[in-house]
Design a protein around this motif. Structure first.
Motif, mmCIF file in Angstrom:
data_model
loop_
_atom_site.group_PDB
_atom_site.id
_atom_site.type_symbol
_atom_site.label_atom_id
_atom_site.label_comp_id
_atom_site.label_asym_id
_atom_site.label_seq_id
_atom_site.Cartn_x
_atom_site.Cartn_y
_atom_site.Cartn_z
ATOM 1 N N ALA A 1 19.409 21.082 -23.337
ATOM 2 C CA ALA A 1 18.676 22.308 -23.670
ATOM 3 C C ALA A 1 18.946 22.714 -25.116
ATOM 4 C CB ALA A 1 19.064 23.429 -22.711
ATOM 5 N N GLU A 2 20.197 22.635 -25.520
ATOM 6 C CA GLU A 2 20.554 23.012 -26.891
ATOM 7 C C GLU A 2 19.945 22.055 -27.906
ATOM 8 O OE1 GLU A 2 24.812 23.219 -26.732
ATOM 9 O OE2 GLU A 2 24.767 25.048 -25.518
ATOM 10 N N ASN A 3 19.921 20.763 -27.596
ATOM 11 C CA ASN A 3 19.337 19.779 -28.505
ATOM 12 C C ASN A 3 17.830 19.968 -28.650
ATOM 13 O OD1 ASN A 3 21.818 18.572 -28.983
ATOM 14 N ND2 ASN A 3 21.534 17.020 -27.414
ATOM 15 N N ALA A 4 17.177 20.480 -27.624
ATOM 16 C CA ALA A 4 15.730 20.686 -27.654
ATOM 17 C C ALA A 4 15.330 21.959 -28.396
ATOM 18 C CB ALA A 4 15.182 20.745 -26.231
ATOM 19 N N THR A 5 16.264 22.863 -28.587
ATOM 20 C CA THR A 5 15.949 24.178 -29.154
ATOM 21 C C THR A 5 15.213 24.126 -30.487
ATOM 22 O OG1 THR A 5 17.732 25.237 -27.926
ATOM 23 C CG2 THR A 5 16.936 26.390 -29.890
ATOM 24 N N PRO A 6 15.662 23.361 -31.482
ATOM 25 C CA PRO A 6 14.919 23.364 -32.753
ATOM 26 C C PRO A 6 13.459 22.933 -32.602
ATOM 27 C CG PRO A 6 17.071 22.334 -33.039
ATOM 28 C CD PRO A 6 16.865 22.541 -31.557
ATOM 29 N N MET B 1 25.677 20.027 -15.295
ATOM 30 C CA MET B 1 25.002 21.051 -14.522
ATOM 31 C C MET B 1 23.640 21.350 -15.159
ATOM 32 S SD MET B 1 26.549 24.559 -13.089
ATOM 33 C CE MET B 1 26.023 25.931 -14.063
ATOM 34 N N THR B 2 22.642 21.527 -14.346
ATOM 35 C CA THR B 2 21.285 21.819 -14.803
ATOM 36 C C THR B 2 21.255 23.100 -15.637
ATOM 37 O OG1 THR B 2 20.392 20.765 -12.836
ATOM 38 C CG2 THR B 2 18.934 22.251 -14.004
ATOM 39 N N ALA B 3 20.408 23.108 -16.673
ATOM 40 C CA ALA B 3 20.226 24.291 -17.514
ATOM 41 C C ALA B 3 18.768 24.716 -17.447
ATOM 42 C CB ALA B 3 20.623 23.996 -18.946
ATOM 43 N N VAL B 4 18.545 26.022 -17.431
ATOM 44 C CA VAL B 4 17.192 26.572 -17.378
ATOM 45 C C VAL B 4 16.969 27.439 -18.604
ATOM 46 C CG1 VAL B 4 15.583 28.008 -16.070
ATOM 47 C CG2 VAL B 4 17.218 26.547 -14.856
ATOM 48 N N SER B 5 15.839 27.231 -19.254
ATOM 49 C CA SER B 5 15.457 28.024 -20.417
ATOM 50 C C SER B 5 14.234 28.851 -20.057
ATOM 51 C CB SER B 5 15.141 27.091 -21.584
ATOM 52 O OG SER B 5 14.538 27.797 -22.641
ATOM 53 N N GLU C 1 13.789 14.742 -24.626
ATOM 54 C CA GLU C 1 14.939 14.117 -23.979
ATOM 55 C C GLU C 1 15.734 15.147 -23.172
ATOM 56 O OE1 GLU C 1 18.900 11.545 -25.151
ATOM 57 O OE2 GLU C 1 17.301 11.778 -26.607
ATOM 58 N N GLY C 2 15.997 14.828 -21.928
ATOM 59 C CA GLY C 2 16.781 15.699 -21.061
ATOM 60 C C GLY C 2 15.971 16.748 -20.317
ATOM 61 N N LEU C 3 14.671 16.830 -20.590
ATOM 62 C CA LEU C 3 13.813 17.803 -19.914
ATOM 63 C C LEU C 3 13.391 17.247 -18.563
ATOM 64 C CD1 LEU C 3 12.229 20.510 -20.149
ATOM 65 C CD2 LEU C 3 10.334 19.158 -21.042
ATOM 66 N N LYS C 4 13.669 17.997 -17.511
ATOM 67 C CA LYS C 4 13.290 17.571 -16.163
ATOM 68 C C LYS C 4 11.905 18.073 -15.785
ATOM 69 C CE LYS C 4 16.512 17.710 -12.942
ATOM 70 N NZ LYS C 4 17.591 18.197 -12.081
ATOM 71 N N SER C 5 11.622 19.325 -16.126
ATOM 72 C CA SER C 5 10.358 19.944 -15.741
ATOM 73 C C SER C 5 10.111 21.169 -16.614
ATOM 74 C CB SER C 5 10.414 20.345 -14.265
ATOM 75 O OG SER C 5 9.183 20.869 -13.841
ATOM 76 N N TYR D 1 16.370 21.592 -17.775
ATOM 77 C CA TYR D 1 16.994 20.460 -18.443
ATOM 78 C C TYR D 1 18.095 19.883 -17.565
ATOM 79 C CZ TYR D 1 14.699 22.266 -22.623
ATOM 80 O OH TYR D 1 13.760 22.708 -23.525
ATOM 81 N N VAL D 2 18.426 18.611 -17.820
ATOM 82 C CA VAL D 2 19.468 17.957 -17.021
ATOM 83 C C VAL D 2 20.826 18.607 -17.229
ATOM 84 C CG1 VAL D 2 18.296 15.733 -16.840
ATOM 85 C CG2 VAL D 2 19.850 16.133 -18.738
ATOM 86 N N ASP D 3 21.048 19.158 -18.431
ATOM 87 C CA ASP D 3 22.321 19.827 -18.707
ATOM 88 C C ASP D 3 22.172 20.745 -19.927
ATOM 89 O OD1 ASP D 3 22.312 18.035 -20.877
ATOM 90 O OD2 ASP D 3 23.808 16.715 -19.959
ATOM 91 N N GLN D 4 23.205 21.532 -20.194
ATOM 92 C CA GLN D 4 23.183 22.485 -21.299
ATOM 93 C C GLN D 4 23.033 21.794 -22.659
ATOM 94 O OE1 GLN D 4 23.007 25.792 -20.850
ATOM 95 N NE2 GLN D 4 22.797 26.100 -23.053
#
Length: 78
Positions: free
Chosen positions: A61-66, A1-5, A34-38, A55-58
Motif C-alpha cells: 500500500a505504501e509503495n503504491a501511494t505515489p 497482513m492485508t492493508a486497506v486504503s 504490484e501488491g493490489l488485490k482488489s 493490498y496484500v500488505d502495508q
C-alpha cells in the motif's frame, strides 16, 4: 497482513462522466499495481466518490501511494 486504503474524492459538478471515463481508461493500469488485490469505487453523494483498495500488505500500500496520488491529481476535472 492485508492493508486497506480508502480515498475520498470530490467530483466537480458536471464532471461525473469525465471521471468515470478516466477510471475506465486507467482500470487495467490500476489493477496491475504490484501488491493490489482488489479495488473499486462507490458514489457517496452526487459529487463525491470513495475509492477502496485492498493490498496484500502495508508495504504494498505504501509503495503504491505515489502512483495513486499522481492518478488523483491527473483525474481532478478542471
Amino acid at each position: 497482513m492485508t492493508a486497506v486504503s480508502r480515498t475520498i474524492i470530490d467530483v466537480k459538478p458536471g464532471k461525473k462522466e469525465e471521471l468515470e471515463s478516466f477510471i475506465d481508461q486507467k482500470s487495467n493500469e490500476i489493477t496491475a499495481i504490484e501488491g493490489l488485490k482488489s479495488w473499486g469505487f462507490v458514489y457517496l453523494e452526487e459529487n463525491k466518490i470513495m475509492v477502496l483498495a485492498i493490498y496484500v500488505d502495508q508495504p504494498s500500500a505504501e509503495n503504491a501511494t505515489p502512483y495513486v496520488l499522481s492518478l488523483i491529481h491527473i483525474s481532478e476535472p478542471t
